[in-house]
Design a protein around this motif. Structure first.
Motif, PDB file in Angstrom:
ATOM      1  N   ALA A  71       0.834  -1.209   0.000  1.00 42.30           N
ATOM      2  CA  ALA A  71       0.000   0.000   0.000  1.00 42.30           C
ATOM      3  C   ALA A  71       0.868   1.259   0.000  1.00 42.30           C
ATOM      4  O   ALA A  71       0.565   2.245  -0.685  1.00 42.30           O
ATOM      5  CB  ALA A  71      -0.927  -0.020   1.215  1.00 42.30           C
ATOM      6  N   ARG A  72       1.964   1.219   0.749  1.00 40.38           N
ATOM      7  CA  ARG A  72       2.843   2.395   0.805  1.00 40.38           C
ATOM      8  C   ARG A  72       3.474   2.664  -0.553  1.00 40.38           C
ATOM      9  O   ARG A  72       3.579   3.825  -0.983  1.00 40.38           O
ATOM     10  CB  ARG A  72       3.936   2.164   1.852  1.00 40.38           C
ATOM     11  N   ALA A  73       3.884   1.607  -1.260  1.00 42.41           N
ATOM     12  CA  ALA A  73       4.479   1.796  -2.576  1.00 42.41           C
ATOM     13  C   ALA A  73       3.471   2.382  -3.560  1.00 42.41           C
ATOM     14  O   ALA A  73       3.808   3.257  -4.373  1.00 42.41           O
ATOM     15  CB  ALA A  73       5.009   0.460  -3.109  1.00 42.41           C
ATOM     16  N   ASP A  74       2.214   1.940  -3.479  1.00 42.84           N
ATOM     17  CA  ASP A  74       1.184   2.493  -4.354  1.00 42.84           C
ATOM     18  C   ASP A  74       0.932   3.966  -4.051  1.00 42.84           C
ATOM     19  O   ASP A  74       0.740   4.771  -4.964  1.00 42.84           O
ATOM     20  CB  ASP A  74      -0.123   1.705  -4.200  1.00 42.84           C
ATOM     21  N   ARG A  75       0.899   4.329  -2.769  1.00 45.51           N
ATOM     22  CA  ARG A  75       0.656   5.733  -2.421  1.00 45.51           C
ATOM     23  C   ARG A  75       1.761   6.637  -2.949  1.00 45.51           C
ATOM     24  O   ARG A  75       1.508   7.729  -3.436  1.00 45.51           O
ATOM     25  CB  ARG A  75       0.560   5.893  -0.896  1.00 45.51           C
ATOM     26  N   ALA A  76       3.002   6.156  -2.846  1.00 41.69           N
ATOM     27  CA  ALA A  76       4.131   6.967  -3.315  1.00 41.69           C
ATOM     28  C   ALA A  76       4.306   6.894  -4.826  1.00 41.69           C
ATOM     29  O   ALA A  76       4.865   7.804  -5.440  1.00 41.69           O
ATOM     30  CB  ALA A  76       5.419   6.510  -2.625  1.00 41.69           C
ATOM     31  N   GLY A  77       3.822   5.801  -5.442  1.00 43.67           N
ATOM     32  CA  GLY A  77       4.024   5.627  -6.882  1.00 43.67           C
ATOM     33  C   GLY A  77       5.462   5.324  -7.241  1.00 43.67           C
ATOM     34  O   GLY A  77       5.866   5.442  -8.393  1.00 43.67           O
ATOM     35  N   ARG A  78       6.247   4.881  -6.263  1.00 46.24           N
ATOM     36  CA  ARG A  78       7.659   4.574  -6.497  1.00 46.24           C
ATOM     37  C   ARG A  78       7.918   3.170  -5.956  1.00 46.24           C
ATOM     38  O   ARG A  78       7.751   2.915  -4.766  1.00 46.24           O
ATOM     39  CB  ARG A  78       8.568   5.597  -5.818  1.00 46.24           C
ATOM     40  N   TYR A  79       8.366   2.295  -6.865  1.00 43.18           N
ATOM     41  CA  TYR A  79       8.498   0.878  -6.520  1.00 43.18           C
ATOM     42  C   TYR A  79       9.942   0.408  -6.426  1.00 43.18           C
ATOM     43  O   TYR A  79      10.205  -0.646  -5.848  1.00 43.18           O
ATOM     44  CB  TYR A  79       7.740   0.033  -7.549  1.00 43.18           C
ATOM     45  N   TRP A  80      10.854   1.167  -6.979  1.00 41.78           N
ATOM     46  CA  TRP A  80      12.252   0.725  -6.951  1.00 41.78           C
ATOM     47  C   TRP A  80      12.910   0.803  -5.577  1.00 41.78           C
ATOM     48  O   TRP A  80      13.673  -0.100  -5.208  1.00 41.78           O
ATOM     49  CB  TRP A  80      13.084   1.494  -7.979  1.00 41.78           C
ATOM     50  N   PRO A  81      12.673   1.854  -4.789  1.00 41.86           N
ATOM     51  CA  PRO A  81      13.356   1.893  -3.475  1.00 41.86           C
ATOM     52  C   PRO A  81      13.062   0.672  -2.605  1.00 41.86           C
ATOM     53  O   PRO A  81      13.981   0.100  -2.001  1.00 41.86           O
ATOM     54  CB  PRO A  81      12.807   3.183  -2.848  1.00 41.86           C
ATOM     55  N   THR A  82      11.788   0.256  -2.538  1.00 38.92           N
ATOM     56  CA  THR A  82      11.478  -0.902  -1.703  1.00 38.92           C
ATOM     57  C   THR A  82      11.991  -2.198  -2.328  1.00 38.92           C
ATOM     58  O   THR A  82      12.366  -3.130  -1.610  1.00 38.92           O
ATOM     59  CB  THR A  82       9.961  -1.011  -1.466  1.00 38.92           C
ATOM     60  N   THR A  83      12.013  -2.269  -3.667  1.00 41.70           N
ATOM     61  CA  THR A  83      12.568  -3.455  -4.319  1.00 41.70           C
ATOM     62  C   THR A  83      14.045  -3.608  -3.982  1.00 41.70           C
ATOM     63  O   THR A  83      14.512  -4.700  -3.615  1.00 41.70           O
ATOM     64  CB  THR A  83      12.387  -3.365  -5.846  1.00 41.70           C
TER      65      THR A  83
END
Length: 411
Positions: A71-83
């Motif tokens: 959910a946090r990645a969707d809110r930020a629209g950024r998926y690379w940092p968590t990956t």
């Protein structure tokens, strides 16, 4: 349907294959370690009860914690940092297990913490990685893209335990057998940085997504709120996957049966596990291609396959059990590839990480129930287990058809 130009397709394949190689290397790391987790904890003097609690808590964390991180990645629209963060936790944490036999009395606590940290890393990266993969796979076919990725992933799960077993056989020590996993871990991180350059930039959040909460209490609840916005077909399909997962017995129970019944020596169990991972790789690749040709009907093969596992895996003869293990591995591979492709089809792009988080949590709870079911019935009432699993798979098939019908009815 495959969309995009030929150039876009080639670029997408580079991302799919790049993420596949990253997963291959990372699976060598954590599946290699998982093949000797029991012996390591025993060596460190961890009681069997505590070992079970730690590994069980780790599996729960790997699934349930995908909810807030997705959910946090969707809110930020950024998926690379968590990956990147999630893979780093695995690449660094697992090889450090090699030091735990050298730490004396502290080794047991450190090992338990590192095992939990690795599973948290899985939770951190999985929803975001699945979004990145879905974004690229849309250009080449979701089923084919997820299938190829899962096949490469499972090759790593096949090679990793064999690598650890080989080093252990040569040295007789778990220290170098675990330390060698730093090599594929480093390769995974280097390749991940390279793939980051190939993949599309992170996109802003979905315009339809409401602004993020501002109050502290709302922030704590924000990862639960978007669940109400996921479409009905997704929840029907998640319920179907839960029924599938509840019927898919764990390998720990199957291997217990193998050893307890004197069908196989304990030292050969990791080799059987590696074979199951190879079956998963082949199945994910083949059914992924079929998915893109026949559509949602392809996922119906998963419950049919799961229903065959109990009567084979708990049979009194080794050949039948080995066939059952192959079916178990194949079903697990399809559950993690073709089924994930179907989730991407049912959910808008701006909600996919949230959806993958909820999907994993539902699967995790079902897997806990399924593990208890298999453990309670496999030895004393195998026929009851077979019948119960078959009923669960009938329910799963009905829910999958309902999800497809509901999706077609949506405007």
């Amino acid at each position: 349907m495959v969309t995009g130009t030929a150039g876009a397709g080639r670029a997408a394949w580079r991302v799919v294959l790049g993420l596949g190689v990253v997963s291959l290397a990372a699976d060598m790391v954590y599946e290699g370690a998982r093949s000797v987790t029991g012996p390591l904890l025993a060596l460190l003097g961890v009681p069997m009860l505590l070992a079970g609690l730690v590994t069980g808590a780790g599996e729960a964390a790997a699934l349930v914690l995908r909810l807030p991180f997705g959910a946090r990645a969707d809110r930020a629209g950024r998926y690379w940092p968590t990956t990147l963060t999630g893979y780093a936790l695995t690449a660094v944490g697992v090889p450090l297990l090699a030091l735990t036999p050298l730490l004396g009395a502290a080794g047991a606590g450190v090992a338990c913490a590192l095992l939990l940290l690795e599973r948290v890393g899985k939770a951190v990266r999985s929803p975001s990685k699945s979004v990145l993969l879905a974004r690229a796979a849309e250009q080449v076919g979701l089923g084919r893209g997820f299938g190829v990725h899962k096949a490469m992933d499972q090759v790593g799960a096949f090679v990793g335990p064999l690598l650890v077993a080989g080093v252990l056989a040569l040295t007789g020590s778990l220290v170098p057998a675990l330390a060698v996993l730093a090599v594929p871990g480093t390769i995974a991180m280097v390749l991940l940085v390279a793939v980051r350059r190939l993949a599309p930039d992170d996109v802003p959040p979905d315009p339809a997504t409401p602004p993020g909460p501002t109050s502290t209490s709302a922030t704590r609840r924000s990862w639960l709120g978007p669940a109400r916005e996921l479409p009905r077909p997704f929840w029907l399909f998640a319920a179907a996957a839960a029924a599938v997962g509840a019927g898919l017995t764990t390998f720990a129970v199957i291997s217990y049966h193998l050893v307890d019944q004197g069908l196989l020596h304990a030292t050969l169990v990791p080799v059987v596990y590696a074979g199951a991972m190879l079956a998963a790789a082949i199945g994910a690749l083949v059914v992924g291609v079929v998915h893109d040709r026949v559509g949602p009907r392809a996922v119906l093969v998963v419950p049919a396959l799961v229903a065959t596992v109990p009567p084979l895996a708990f049979a009194p003869t080794l050949p039948a059990v080995l066939v059952g293990v192959a079916a178990w591995g194949l079903a697990g591979g399809l559950l993690d590839s073709t089924v994930k492709a179907r989730v991407a089809e049912l959910v808008p792009p701006g909600r996919r990480a949230t959806a993958y988080g909820w999907f994993a949590a539902v699967q995790g709870l079902a897997a806990v129930a399924g593990g208890g079911l298999a453990g309670a019935l496999a030895t004393d009432a195998p026929q009851a287990l077979t019948a119960t699993v078959a009923l669960l798979q009938v329910i799963a098939s009905i829910l999958m058809v309902a999800a497809a019908t509901s999706a077609r009815a949506r405007p």
